[in-house]
Design an enzyme around this catalytic site. Structure first.
Site, PDB file in Angstrom:
ATOM      1  CD  GLU A  93      -2.034  -1.453   2.924  1.00 22.84           C
ATOM      2  OE1 GLU A  93      -1.804  -0.360   3.653  1.00 22.84           O
ATOM      3  OE2 GLU A  93      -2.454  -2.586   3.367  1.00 22.84           O
TER       4      GLU A  93
ATOM      5  CE  LYS B  55       4.598   5.239   7.240  1.00 23.52           C
ATOM      6  NZ  LYS B  55       4.504   6.686   7.514  1.00 23.52           N
TER       7      LYS B  55
ATOM      8  CG  ASP C 275       3.909  12.523   5.268  1.00 21.15           C
ATOM      9  OD1 ASP C 275       3.954  12.142   6.524  1.00 21.15           O
ATOM     10  OD2 ASP C 275       5.047  13.192   4.786  1.00 21.15           O
TER      11      ASP C 275
ATOM     12  CE1 TYR D  72      -3.146   2.321   9.275  1.00 21.60           C
ATOM     13  CE2 TYR D  72      -3.203   4.203   7.618  1.00 21.60           C
ATOM     14  CZ  TYR D  72      -3.114   3.753   9.057  1.00 21.60           C
ATOM     15  OH  TYR D  72      -2.570   4.364  10.099  1.00 21.60           O
TER      16      TYR D  72
ATOM     17  CE  LYS E 120       9.102   7.187   6.072  1.00 24.28           C
ATOM     18  NZ  LYS E 120       9.324   7.641   7.303  1.00 24.28           N
TER      19      LYS E 120
ATOM     20  CB  CYS F  15      18.763  45.560 -12.249  1.00 22.46           C
ATOM     21  SG  CYS F  15      18.458  43.935 -13.176  1.00 22.46           S
TER      22      CYS F  15
ATOM     23  CB  CYS G 125      19.946  45.916 -16.914  1.00 21.59           C
ATOM     24  SG  CYS G 125      18.788  46.707 -16.075  1.00 21.59           S
TER      25      CYS G 125
ATOM     26  CB  CYS H 154      14.946  45.363 -12.538  1.00 21.23           C
ATOM     27  SG  CYS H 154      15.647  46.169 -14.011  1.00 21.23           S
TER      28      CYS H 154
ATOM     29  CB  CYS I  12      16.206  44.734 -17.739  1.00 17.43           C
ATOM     30  SG  CYS I  12      16.955  43.430 -16.570  1.00 17.43           S
TER      31      CYS I  12
HETATM   32  C1  9MJ Z   1      -0.361   4.478   5.927  1.00 13.89           C
HETATM   33  N1  9MJ Z   1       0.176   5.665   6.891  1.00 13.89           N
HETATM   34  O1  9MJ Z   1      -0.781   5.065   4.931  1.00 13.89           O
HETATM   35  C2  9MJ Z   1      -0.339   1.871   7.886  1.00 13.89           C
HETATM   36  N2  9MJ Z   1      -0.301   3.397   6.646  1.00 13.89           N
HETATM   37  O2  9MJ Z   1      -0.589  -0.097   9.265  1.00 13.89           O
HETATM   38  C3  9MJ Z   1      -0.621   2.339   5.916  1.00 13.89           C
HETATM   39  N3  9MJ Z   1      -0.033   2.824   7.865  1.00 13.89           N
HETATM   40  C4  9MJ Z   1       0.043   1.081   9.050  1.00 13.89           C
HETATM   41  N4  9MJ Z   1      -0.707   1.154   6.828  1.00 13.89           N
HETATM   42  C5  9MJ Z   1      -0.305  -0.573  10.493  1.00 13.89           C
HETATM   43  N5  9MJ Z   1      -1.067   1.998   4.670  1.00 13.89           N
HETATM   44  C6  9MJ Z   1       0.103   0.578  11.312  1.00 13.89           C
HETATM   45  C7  9MJ Z   1       0.257   1.625  10.523  1.00 13.89           C
END
Ligand code: 9MJ
Length: 677
Positions: free
Chosen positions: A118, A120, A122, A229, A318, A412, A415, A430, A436
């Protein structure tokens, strides 16, 4: 006793909620809406009206109750009955291979592991508790054992259903990530900037900050989304054998699951997925910081168990970080097309967001002062997606004694003309105008751009040579029209054939110039496509506009005093008038835009605002077609707007339209309108 009117109102309220929930599901979970935004809004408005008339019918999970209930006085603690785990990280391919080996060793006898892979997200991890299919609580992860109750804010997120579909179990606690869409985040920051409010550094901080607010009205107008998830505590549900099957069931109950989820085999499958998603990363509408691999079979997950706060059955792989630290070696000033001086930090090269970065924009002097960036400072650099790297903040603790303050140059750097900064303006400029070279090159590049006069093949390298040749072959855009194939063929990297093609392309641009395109091409400060279209439509001819007073220019819809002043000043400058006179000797402006000025055409009197991107045409084509039918295009939504045309990833303008009750057209409807016109 309920009257029969009240009874039928109650029935209608139930029906409306059912319909709205169904459309929410189509829109958020299936990404396949059945109705236009306008129709959806009509249902919502009808429901709201009925609930106002019959307040007894209001329930906490009514779709109308999302927008900001009453603030809470503090966030209450929530104990997670099943801990919310965090994830161990893998950075290199070998880490993933080692993870897979550990998993296989622990499970003995299993040769190849099936993983659910999947993206991840943020954002912010949230636990959502549904009882008898109704959302009763949402809590942050906190330390994994105890989080904070943020139900009041999570209820405002449209992608989080307040009522589940089908027959969900008595108790269903699910986990997911709440995050912000990048476009919405940018629009939100832009609005904050305009109002002089504080901005957020990135979508993650914005999401975390908003979800932990006490007042849900703040969260309500922020562009949140969610992916579910995981499953926590449940009662009345016999879980399927696999994680991926559990998520599929969540989807059927109306909980949005990432469409990028994929079942893969072994470490090899994981690494391939990592590369697939890595290639998509920059084009996703939200930020991801990696991918997650989870052992797919629940029995295997159970056998693996967890250590500390992280499961042994999952790992986050990551992506290269978006943010890194480095040192500012110097600050230089770049001169843009409009003469704006942009401070640029020269950096000790650093690998961030997948590339080596050695420059980062500091935007303007106000930003330099606000962030207090000095030469010698260690700073945090951020590069997300394909955006220009920027300096996020200074790590003040690491400032050397001899760090130097950044000074705005008085002349500037290109020029030597004086640099001027108007009262109350962040930007310094400028004053050299077309004298210029920096502005000249940029002016020509802009003039030839796709959305301006669209001269195919007139690229940066050629423009540089045309402007830098001695004597210059091109001093203003008008000079383009007297270039010969011989002159062009003499340039570096120009064959005879391409020289001829370019002459032809320049010739062709004479014909497809409409007044709005031409006005846009001139590069007048603050005159983007929408304003250029509005000016063109209003005045109908260049002559009328050139003769207009500042007050008359202000009469154009959506043109305020500042823009009017820039436009007026532009046409007062002698060198600009000379260039325009020279240009109009070559370029014949099409008169299609006059229709609006004389009130002709089926769309006469209608004002459109375009937002997001359309599949079937570019934004400027859309603008041209509206203008051709006598309509006007404006840059921002107001009560006077007739329609907002919302394409994919529509931003704050769409929200504004909904707020003001302006009719929203999706692409299909818009095309229909154009065709019927
Ligand atoms: C995120 N942040 O998208 C988990 N997560 O599964 C996905 N985080 C997760 N899974 C178990 N897709 C702990 C965190």
């Amino acid at each position: 006793m309920a009257t029969s009117a009240a009874k039928s109102a109650a029935a209608r309220v139930r029906e409306l909620r059912k319909q709205i929930e169904h459309h929410n599901y189509r829109y958020h979970v299936l990404d396949d809406p059945e109705v236009s935004d306008a129709e959806y809004d009509r249902l919502l408005r009808e429901l709201k009206a009925l609930e106002e008339q019959y307040p007894d019918l209001v329930t906490v999970d009514s779709p109308t109750q999302r927008v900001g209930a009453t603030p809470v006085s503090e966030l209450q603690e929530v104990v997670h009955t099943r801990p919310m785990l965090s994830l161990d990280n893998a950075f290199a391919d070998e880490d993933v291979v080692a993870f897979d080996r550990r998993v296989r060793e622990r499970l003995e006898d299993v040769e190849q592991i099936e993983y659910s892979a999947e993206p991840k997200l943020d954002g912010l991890a949230i636990s959502f508790r549904y009882e008898s299919g109704r959302l009763v609580q949402a809590a942050t992860r906190g330390d994994g054992l105890r989080g904070e109750d943020v139900t009041h804010n999570v209820r405002t997120i449209k992608a989080v259903p307040t009522v589940l579909r089908g027959s969900p179990p008595k108790l269903l606690e699910v986990r997911g990530e709440v995050f912000m869409l990048i476009a919405g985040f940018k629009a939100m920051n832009q609005r904050a900037l305009e109002r002089g409010e504080r901005t957020f550094v990135n979508p993650r901080n914005a999401a975390a900050g908003s979800i932990r607010q006490l007042d849900p009205r703040l969260a309500a107008d922020r562009p949140f989304d969610v992916f579910f998830y995981g499953v926590g505590e449940t009662d009345g549900w016999k879980l399927p054998a696999r994680h991926s099957e559990a998520l599929q069931q969540l989807r059927e109950w109306g909980l949005k699951v990432s469409p990028l989820l994929k079942i893969v085999q072994g470490a090899e499958g994981c690494l391939q997925y990592y590369r697939e998603i890595g290639a998509k990363r920059a084009s996703l509408p939200y930020e991801i910081d990696g991918v997650v691999y989870k052992v797919n079979r629940f029995v295997q997950q159970r056998d693996l168990g967890f250590v500390a706060r992280a499961p042994r059955w999952a790992i986050a792989h990551k992506f290269p970080a978006h943010e890194e630290n480095t040192v500012v070696k110097g600050v230089e000033f770049q001169v843009g097309r409009t003469g704006a001086l942009t401070p640029v930090a020269r950096l000790e090269p650093v690998f961030v967001g997948g590339v080596t970065v050695s420059n980062a924009t500091l935007h303007n002097m106000d930003e330099v002062r606000r962030k207090d960036v000095r030469i010698g400072d260690t700073v945090v650099i951020r590069r997300a997606g394909d955006v220009i790297p920027e300096v996020v903040k200074v790590i003040v603790e690491r400032r050397p004694k001899d760090a130097q303050e950044v000074e705005l140059p008085s002349k500037c750097p290109v020029c030597g003309s004086a640099v001027e900064r108007e009262e109350g303006e962040a930007v310094a400029r400028c004053t050299g105008g077309l004298v210029c070279a920096a502005q000249r090159k940029e002016a020509i590049r802009h003039f030839a751009g796709r959305r301006a006069l669209d001269i195919d093949g007139l690229g940066t390298k050629i423009i540089d040579q045309l402007v830098e040749s001695d004597p210059p072959l091109v001093r203003s855009p008008a000079d383009l029209y007297v270039l010969t194939a011989e002159q062009l063929a003499a340039l570096d990297r120009m064959g005879e054939k391409s020289a001829e093609n370019l002459v032809e392309a320049i010739e062709a641009s004479k014909k497809h110039a409409t007044l709005p395109r031409f006005l846009y091409a001139l590069g007048i400060r603050d005159v983007g496509e929408a304003t250029a279209a509005a000016l063109g439509n209003h005045f109908g001819s260049l002559k009328e506009l050139q003769g207009a007073t500042e007050e008359q220019i202000q009469e154009v819809p959506d043109v305020g005093p500042v823009v009017a002043a820039h436009v007026y000043k532009f046409f007062q400058e002698k060198h600009n008038r000379d260039v325009i006179a020279a240009l109009t000797r070559h370029v014949q402006l099409q008169s299609q835009a006059r229709k609006a000025a004389t009130g002709e055409g089926p769309l006469a009197g209608k004002t459109f605002v375009l937002t997001g991107s359309l599949d079937s045409m570019s934004r400027d084509e859309a603008g041209d077609r509206i203008a051709a039918l006598g309509g006007k295009v404006a840059g921002s939504v107001s009560k006077k707007t007739s329609y907002v045309v919302a394409g994919a990833e529509a931003g704050s303008k769409l929200a504004k339209a909904q707020e003001l009750g302006v009719e929203v057209l999706d692409e299909k409807k818009f095309l229909k309108l154009l065709e019927s016109g």
